[in-house]
Scaffold this motif. Structure first.
Motif, PDB file in Angstrom:
ATOM      1  N   LYS A 270       0.846  -1.187   0.000  1.00  0.00           N
ATOM      2  CA  LYS A 270       0.000   0.000   0.000  1.00  0.00           C
ATOM      3  C   LYS A 270       0.883   1.239   0.000  1.00  0.00           C
ATOM      4  O   LYS A 270       2.108   1.160   0.112  1.00  0.00           O
ATOM      5  N   ALA A 271       0.249   2.409  -0.093  1.00  0.00           N
ATOM      6  CA  ALA A 271       1.002   3.661  -0.129  1.00  0.00           C
ATOM      7  C   ALA A 271       1.832   3.850   1.130  1.00  0.00           C
ATOM      8  O   ALA A 271       2.919   4.429   1.102  1.00  0.00           O
ATOM      9  N   LYS A 305      -0.503  10.372  -0.057  1.00  0.00           N
ATOM     10  CA  LYS A 305       0.364  10.230   1.111  1.00  0.00           C
ATOM     11  C   LYS A 305       1.826  10.430   0.732  1.00  0.00           C
ATOM     12  O   LYS A 305       2.577  11.100   1.451  1.00  0.00           O
ATOM     13  N   GLN A 306       2.243   9.851  -0.394  1.00  0.00           N
ATOM     14  CA  GLN A 306       3.621  10.004  -0.831  1.00  0.00           C
ATOM     15  C   GLN A 306       3.901  11.456  -1.226  1.00  0.00           C
ATOM     16  O   GLN A 306       4.970  11.999  -0.912  1.00  0.00           O
ATOM     17  N   ARG A 308       2.436  14.129  -0.059  1.00  0.00           N
ATOM     18  CA  ARG A 308       2.519  14.943   1.163  1.00  0.00           C
ATOM     19  C   ARG A 308       3.844  14.714   1.887  1.00  0.00           C
ATOM     20  O   ARG A 308       4.429  15.653   2.448  1.00  0.00           O
ATOM     21  N   ALA A 309       4.332  13.463   1.895  1.00  0.00           N
ATOM     22  CA  ALA A 309       5.608  13.174   2.550  1.00  0.00           C
ATOM     23  C   ALA A 309       6.762  13.887   1.839  1.00  0.00           C
ATOM     24  O   ALA A 309       7.662  14.433   2.478  1.00  0.00           O
ATOM     25  N   LEU A 310       6.731  13.896   0.514  1.00  0.00           N
ATOM     26  CA  LEU A 310       7.770  14.610  -0.240  1.00  0.00           C
ATOM     27  C   LEU A 310       7.736  16.102   0.071  1.00  0.00           C
ATOM     28  O   LEU A 310       8.776  16.733   0.292  1.00  0.00           O
ATOM     29  N   HIS A 311       6.542  16.658   0.097  1.00  0.00           N
ATOM     30  CA  HIS A 311       6.410  18.103   0.372  1.00  0.00           C
ATOM     31  C   HIS A 311       6.830  18.429   1.798  1.00  0.00           C
ATOM     32  O   HIS A 311       7.472  19.466   2.037  1.00  0.00           O
ATOM     33  N   ARG A 312       6.503  17.543   2.742  1.00  0.00           N
ATOM     34  CA  ARG A 312       6.815  17.800   4.153  1.00  0.00           C
ATOM     35  C   ARG A 312       8.325  17.902   4.388  1.00  0.00           C
ATOM     36  O   ARG A 312       8.777  18.686   5.238  1.00  0.00           O
ATOM     37  N   HIS A 313       9.102  17.153   3.651  1.00  0.00           N
ATOM     38  CA  HIS A 313      10.558  17.140   3.844  1.00  0.00           C
ATOM     39  C   HIS A 313      11.295  17.916   2.746  1.00  0.00           C
ATOM     40  O   HIS A 313      12.515  17.776   2.615  1.00  0.00           O
ATOM     41  N   ASP A 314      10.572  18.715   1.959  1.00  0.00           N
ATOM     42  CA  ASP A 314      11.172  19.539   0.897  1.00  0.00           C
ATOM     43  C   ASP A 314      11.943  18.685  -0.104  1.00  0.00           C
ATOM     44  O   ASP A 314      13.015  19.066  -0.589  1.00  0.00           O
ATOM     45  N   LEU A 315      11.399  17.524  -0.440  1.00  0.00           N
ATOM     46  CA  LEU A 315      11.989  16.652  -1.444  1.00  0.00           C
ATOM     47  C   LEU A 315      11.331  16.900  -2.804  1.00  0.00           C
ATOM     48  O   LEU A 315      10.201  17.392  -2.869  1.00  0.00           O
TER      49      LEU A 315
END
Length: 395
Positions: A270-271, A305-306, A308-315
């Protein structure tokens, strides 16, 4: 302050330490995973407490105690709101229940000197008020025009409660009979604000779901090189069968040293599997802002979800083309090694058995013993140690 190791990583290290061969010291296991022996001993002690092999307070019991204290404090606050509201509204007409008329009570409950201080969020939830509108009222007192509009809206609400089938035109007529005159446009605006819709009105078709995140552009273009750590990461998912069913591995690879900086293993693809691997990598690498994370176009990497995770860590996200395995060839080569050295070596009975074999091969063999020609005959750990030292001296 360093970030804590991910829970999944700690569990894997503890499992490897418990199943180590006789005569293998804990220090060797700790060195293989890049942690201190004291840290590993602490993890083992906590794991014994969690399993009941050693007396102590488990994390579940501690979490339950914290939750009960939090719930008790919340119940005291809710009880204070209801008690004060009953006294505040005693003997008042029903019009007094309009939200802006109760806002002073919310302000009193949230005051610093209150006997039982109740946060605005709790008071608004119990009294069914909107926090944003309360703060807007707090910044600007109620005007005479707003007072009249409030009574007009209450009249429309009362009319709608009596006859849910009425639209705003008929509600306006009922409000005028109650003594509150208004034009049709005002009635329409107030009914829209209050969400007063005729029960016979047709609902819009469609599921109403938001579209998924857009596919990222291919920023790598098959150039799998980087001049420093945390510049380019590759990620992908592989699977393998066991006697209990499939086991899925999502890994994140740093192109600079070919090191697997993060991974997650689960029995479901899953995601959350991709997000956990990314969070693992971020926790172990520290400052990763601006790093490109390249993946294929699987649904796990295109999920909200992925994104948002990228955006949260400035990736920065990157994706190859559909059906083009070469666009992520460097990651596929790692999975080919894993397939040849671990997955296809034998038939795996349980998922836990295969999981231990995977993390042991990654942390002990691939990172610290398997030398690579691309790295000048060094292992990923040796290469990073030497290159990071050189980069620090050059800076």
């Amino acid at each position: 302050m360093p970030k804590p190791y991910p829970r999944e990583f700690r569990e894997d290290v503890v499992a490897v330490a418990r199943q180590r061969d006789p005569g293998v010291p804990l220090r060797q296991i700790a060195d293989d995973f890049g942690i201190s022996e004291t840290c590993l001993q602490n993890w083992l002690r906590k794991a014994d407490i969690e399993s009941g092999a050693r007396p102590g307070t488990t994390s579940a019991e501690s979490a339950e105690t914290r939750e009960l204290k939090k719930r008790l404090r919340l119940l005291e606050q809710e009880n204070e709101v209801l008690r004060r509201a009953a006294a505040y509204l005693a003997g008042e007409p029903e019009a007094r229940w309009f939200p802006k008329m109760i806002y002073p009570l919310v302000r009193e409950l949230a005051a610093t000197g209150a006997p039982i201080r109740v946060p605005v969020a709790v008071a608004c939830r119990v009294l069914k008020l909107h926090r944003q509108k309360y703060y807007a009222w707090l910044n600007q007192p109620v005007t005479e025009a707003e007072w009249e509009q409030a009574h007009r809206m209450n009249a429309l609400i009362d009319a709608h409660r009596d006859d849910p089938e009425f639209g705003y035109r008929l509600l306006r007529d009922e409000a005028e009979d109650a003594g509150w005159t208004m034009c049709r446009r005002t009635a329409w605006s107030l009914a829209a604000q209050a969400g007063l819709v005729s029960a016979t009105q047709r609902r819009r078709r469609g599921k109403g779901k938001k579209p998924g995140p857009p596919v990222f552009d291919d920023l790598v273009l098959r150039d799998f090189t980087a001049d420093a750590p945390n510049r380019l990461w590759l990620t992908d998912i592989t699977e393998h069968r066991t006697g209990e069913g499939k086991l899925y591995l999502c890994a994140v690879k740093d192109v600079f040293s070919n090191r697997i900086v993060g991974y997650s293993i689960s029995d479901r693809m899953k995601a959350r599997l991709a997000v956990n691997a990314l969070e693992h990598a971020v926790a172990r690498r520290g400052d990763v802002a601006g790093c490109i994370v390249h993946a294929d176009r699987g649904s796990q990497f295109r999920s909200r979800k992925q994104a948002r995770a990228l955006h949260r860590h400035d990736l920065v996200g990157s994706m190859g083309r559909v059906g083009a395995a070469g666009d992520n060839a460097a990651m596929e080569s790692f999975f080919a090694l894993l397939q040849k050295n671990v997955l296809n070596r034998r038939i795996w009975t349980t998922r836990q058995e295969l999981r231990i074999a995977i993390v042991t091969w990654i942390e002990r063999t691939y990172h610290r013993r398997r030398r690579q020609d691309r790295l000048g005959g060094l292992t990923p750990i040796e290469y990073e140690t030497i290159m990071n030292t050189n980069l620090a001296l050059a800076a």
